[in-house]
Design an enzyme around this catalytic site. Structure first.
Site, PDB file in Angstrom:
ATOM      1  N   GLY A   7     -27.292 -29.579 -28.109  1.00  0.00           N
ATOM      2  CA  GLY A   7     -27.521 -28.090 -28.455  1.00  0.00           C
ATOM      3  C   GLY A   7     -27.912 -27.685 -29.686  1.00  0.00           C
ATOM      4  CB  ALA A  46     -24.166 -36.418 -25.270  1.00  0.00           C
ATOM      5  CG  ASP A  47     -24.187 -31.928 -22.416  1.00  0.00           C
ATOM      6  OD1 ASP A  47     -25.409 -31.678 -22.239  1.00  0.00           O
ATOM      7  OD2 ASP A  47     -23.375 -32.241 -21.508  1.00  0.00           O
ATOM      8  CG  MET A  48     -20.606 -29.638 -27.113  1.00  0.00           C
ATOM      9  SD  MET A  48     -21.075 -28.307 -26.099  1.00  0.00           S
ATOM     10  CE  MET A  48     -20.379 -26.923 -26.892  1.00  0.00           C
ATOM     11  CB  SER A  87     -20.808 -33.370 -22.158  1.00  0.00           C
ATOM     12  OG  SER A  87     -20.255 -33.570 -20.953  1.00  0.00           O
TER      13      SER A  87
END
Lengths: 406, 404
Positions: free
Chosen positions: B166, B161-163, B159
């Site tokens: 973040g 997109a998550d990093m 992911s």
């Protein structure tokens, strides 16, 4: 975006940034410019290298038409200055006396050679924050090694995990090593600003693009430290085993098995495609995890005849975290992005047109993100900056111009 | 130990999964006190003393509250009153339902900052969509354009997109905190992770809006200055004792003519390099399949490490396509810079976590503690911070408002 509030100052208003960075690191200063800081892009006479990178507006190569330059330099002002000329370096030192932040991405050691290294800048302005962004940082055995975005994604563990097992690793969309480094660079500067508030002292920040990129890979280090394994390439199967791409009638869909299983499987069953997924064992998340390959094979057969968008609407109605696998062109027609005003119009008077740019990565309701000015033409603000910011006389400017310094 | 930059800032952290915890870990690494509020359900997503979960939660405090109990809610609101920033990654209705949305908290603490890192944002027709990192990558174009040459999607196995959400979340938090420090004003930040990841697609977006050009997978076409050779090339297998790893690659980028000239010498000027069809960058790009085939023969006979060293000696951008073991164990640069800090767990065992990608001369961030078990810091959070006596805490625990 909150247009009504666009007269309010940005969150970083009042900060002055000198951006000496090349095409690899220009997003960092743009983040500051978008949030209201005064960012002066300092580029060599003739324009910096980013302006020679395509694509170009209308496919006409020209330093003021590079979309690469546009993307990374919105909201900045431009000053041309030959830093390799001692007179140019001296002008830079004068500018740095009243700056809060300098961002550079030269090869390690270059700034010192030019006479504008940390020692000089810090002596002139002890509150200054200098961010040095380099592929491998300012120290270590790879300090002087060369790398572009592709090589950085390789050395940061980001490239190896993309693609199918047995096939060559695949590149991600966009320059994500550079983008990660730019964001961590902005974070680093803000941290140094907080420290400066406390101590009055500036700081030199040593940022490694390789490390920033490694920080943007989700699972590789964790898997190694937990299980001493190298994460393999898995195609589109997510490492968590809850997501995989499926092909439907008119495109691709992202399956997800983290939603309410009962409602998903009732739907699949109603379509006569549930196969053995009706087995109650699949109610257990761990069973779905273990059986992921088989499970997604069954779901792939189910979606094969569905139109993509119909599948998405129905899935979301059932609160299934499905998504369509869309091309980026679809973003410009996306109802959600339009309703939130994500894309913004930027007027380019020289081209007699407005163009849509991607806008705020987050909506700050008290201090709106906004477009202050289109990306600068080469040296567009040289005269104004030298006159207004360091009180340079017209004579001195002519002399420097005659020398080719500005 | 030197003073870390964000000491004195307190963050009340309702985030879970990955994006939110990445944002607050960045704040924690730099000295903010991050109090992770846990709710009993969902259970922790894995062992917090190792691997990803340790990475995500290291250096934070944990307190567990039953948010469906009015006394639990009251505790959470009192903690918000003592915090500088409240951060969540829910859709809009969750925090509002708890009376923990910005408008409600502002009444308690006028300069509070609230950051909500929802999937698609708090406004708009699709704000209630359920999403995760991989689904946001799909919606934004990343998934479709990570493709094999025939267009078959080939990723992501993780992911991004998550990093990205973040690091964008941490940036939003710092920008809002900076503004508050200057003006005394708090605010609400509505961060759509979909927009955060869309924003980093890059110039390709302008190629669509300005030139109306459809984007196809770039493969190993350079997305910056044109280059050829440019790509990954298979190297000789790596042997470690009994194990043979035949998935070894090197990434090589040769951009300019000067680089090509050095490159040719570095690989020993084999005859094919003098072929007229490789004379200029234009020709090398046009004949890249043939070029890549020749080069692969050269790389196949060498280890990725040797090939990298040889090419870097000639100042050519080249790097091992590092797998997890290369990255965490063998990479000499990351080791030299101490990029994998050690954290010690209470049982005496230690492990490594992902480091901080920058050093600040006036005082760097630092990973100072492992990740807490759920509710591990109840005494500090409810006792010291909220001033509840042992008896009161026990009573709230017995009543199920504080989870133990």
């Amino acid at each position: 975006m909150n247009k009504a509030g666009s007269e309010k100052a940005g969150a970083l208003a009042g900060l002055r940034v000198l951006d000496l960075s090349d095409h690899r690191a220009q997003l960092c200063a743009r983040i500051f410019a978008d949030l209201g800081a005064d960012v002066i892009k300092i580029e060599p006479p003739g324009g910096d290298g980013a302006r020679r990178l395509g694509p170009f507006a209308g496919d006409v190569p020209h330093p003021d038409r590079s979309l690469f330059h546009w993307f990374y330099n919105l909201n900045k002002r431009s000053l041309t200055l030959d830093l390799h000329n001692p007179d140019g370096a001296a002008v830079m030192r004068r500018l740095a006396r009243s700056a809060d932040i300098v961002i550079e991405s030269f090869s390690p050691g270059t700034m010192a050679t030019l006479g504008i290294g940390w020692d000089e800048l810090h002596r002139d302005n002890p509150a200054l924050i200098l961010l040095s962004i380099a592929p491998f940082g300012q120290t270590g055995p790879y300090r002087d090694f060369k790398a572009d975005d592709t090589v950085l994604t390789a050395l940061a563990g980001m490239l190896y995990v993309n693609g199918f097992p047995g096939h060559a690793p695949v590149r991600p969309l966009g320059l994500q090593a550079y983008h990660s480094a730019a964001h961590y660079g902005a974070i680093a500067i803000l941290c140094a600003l907080f420290a400066r508030d406390h101590s009055g002292e500036g700081a030199w920040i040593d940022l490694s693009m390789q490390e920033a990129t490694a920080c943007a890979v989700e699972h590789v280090a964790g898997s190694y430290f937990e299980n001493q394994i190298a994460e393999p390439r898995r195609g589109t199967l997510h490492w968590s085993r809850f997501f995989r791409v499926g092909k439907c009638r008119d495109g691709f869909i992202m399956h997800c098995t983290l939603g309410d299983w009962t409602s998903l499987i009732e739907w699949v069953k109603a379509d006569g495609k549930a196969d053995d997924l009706i087995d109650p064992a699949y109610q257990q998340v761990m069973h779905r995890n273990v059986m992921a390959e088989h499970l997604f094979d069954v779901l792939d057969k189910w979606v094969a005849d569905y139109p993509r968008d119909e599948l998405l609407e129905h899935a979301q109605m059932l609160r299934q975290p499905y998504a369509t696998v869309r091309p980026p062109e679809a973003l410009f027609d996306d109802e959600q992005l339009s309703a939130r005003g994500f894309f913004v119009e930027v007027e380019h008077p020289e081209l007699g047109r407005k163009f849509r740019y991607p806008g705020a990565p987050f909506v700050m309701n008290g201090t709106p993100w906004r477009v202050y000015r289109r990306p600068p033409l080469v040296g567009e603000h040289t005269g104004a900056i030298l006159r207004d910011e360091i009180g340079m006389s017209a004579d001195e400017m002519s002399a420097l111009a005659a020398e080719g310094v500005i | 130990m030197s003073r870390r930059p964000l000491e004195g800032i307190r963050v009340l952290d309702f985030t879970w999964v990955v994006a939110g915890p990445v944002a607050t870990r960045i704040l924690a690494d730099h000295g903010a006190q991050v109090i992770k509020i846990e709710r009993g359900s969902p259970a922790p997503l894995g062992n917090r003393k190792l691997g990803l979960q340790c990475d995500l939660h290291r250096g934070k405090l944990s307190a567990a509250i039953n948010m469906s109990d009015p006394r639990g809610l009251e505790l959470a609101r009192r903690l918000a009153e003592k915090s500088d920033l409240v951060i969540d990654n829910f859709s809009a209705r969750v925090m509002r339902g708890w009376g923990m949305d910005y408008e409600s908290l502002r009444a308690l603490k006028p300069d509070i900052i609230c950051i909500s890192m929802s999937g698609l944002g708090h406004t708009g027709p699709r704000s209630s969509y359920v999403s995760y990192g991989p689904t946001l990558q799909a919606l934004s174009g990343f998934t479709l354009l990570m493709a094999e040459n025939d267009g078959t999607p080939a990723g992501y196995g993780y992911s991004y997109a998550d990093m990205c959400g973040g690091y964008t979340g941490a940036l939003a938090a710092l920008a809002a905190l900076w503004h508050r420090r200057r003006t005394g004003q708090g605010q609400f930040v509505d961060l759509s992770q979909f927009e955060a990841v869309t924003a980093v697609i890059g110039p390709a977006l302008l190629d669509i809006s300005v030139n109306a050009r459809e984007q196809t997978s770039f493969g190993y076409d350079s997305q910056e200055a044109p280059a050829a050779p440019h790509g990954v090339y298979r190297c000789a297998p790596r042997r470690d004792g009994e194990t043979v790893d035949d998935d070894r690659w090197i990434a090589i980028s040769v951009h300019t003519q000067a680089e090509w000239d050095r490159f040719v010498v570095a690989i020993g000027s084999p005859e094919w390099t003098s072929d007229a069809k490789f004379r200029t960058l234009f020709l090398r790009m046009r004949n890249r399949d043939e070029l890549d085939a020749h080069l692969s023969e050269w790389t196949r006979e060498r280890s990725a490490e040797d090939a990298m060293e040889l090419l870097q000696d000639a100042r050519i951008a080249a790097g091992v396509v590092e797998n997890g073991i290369d990255l965490c164990e063998r990479d000499p640069q990351l080791r030299d810079r101490g990029f994998w800090p050690t954290v010690r767990n209470p049982n005496g065992a230690s492990t490594h976590v992902t480091g901080i990608p920058f050093k600040i001369s006036s005082g760097s961030g630092e990973v100072r503690a492992t990740a807490p078990e759920v509710g591990a810091d109840a005494d500090y959070v409810f006792g010291e911070l909220l001033g509840l006596s042992r008896e009161e805490r026990d009573r709230l625990a017995a009543a199920g408002a504080i989870l133990t």
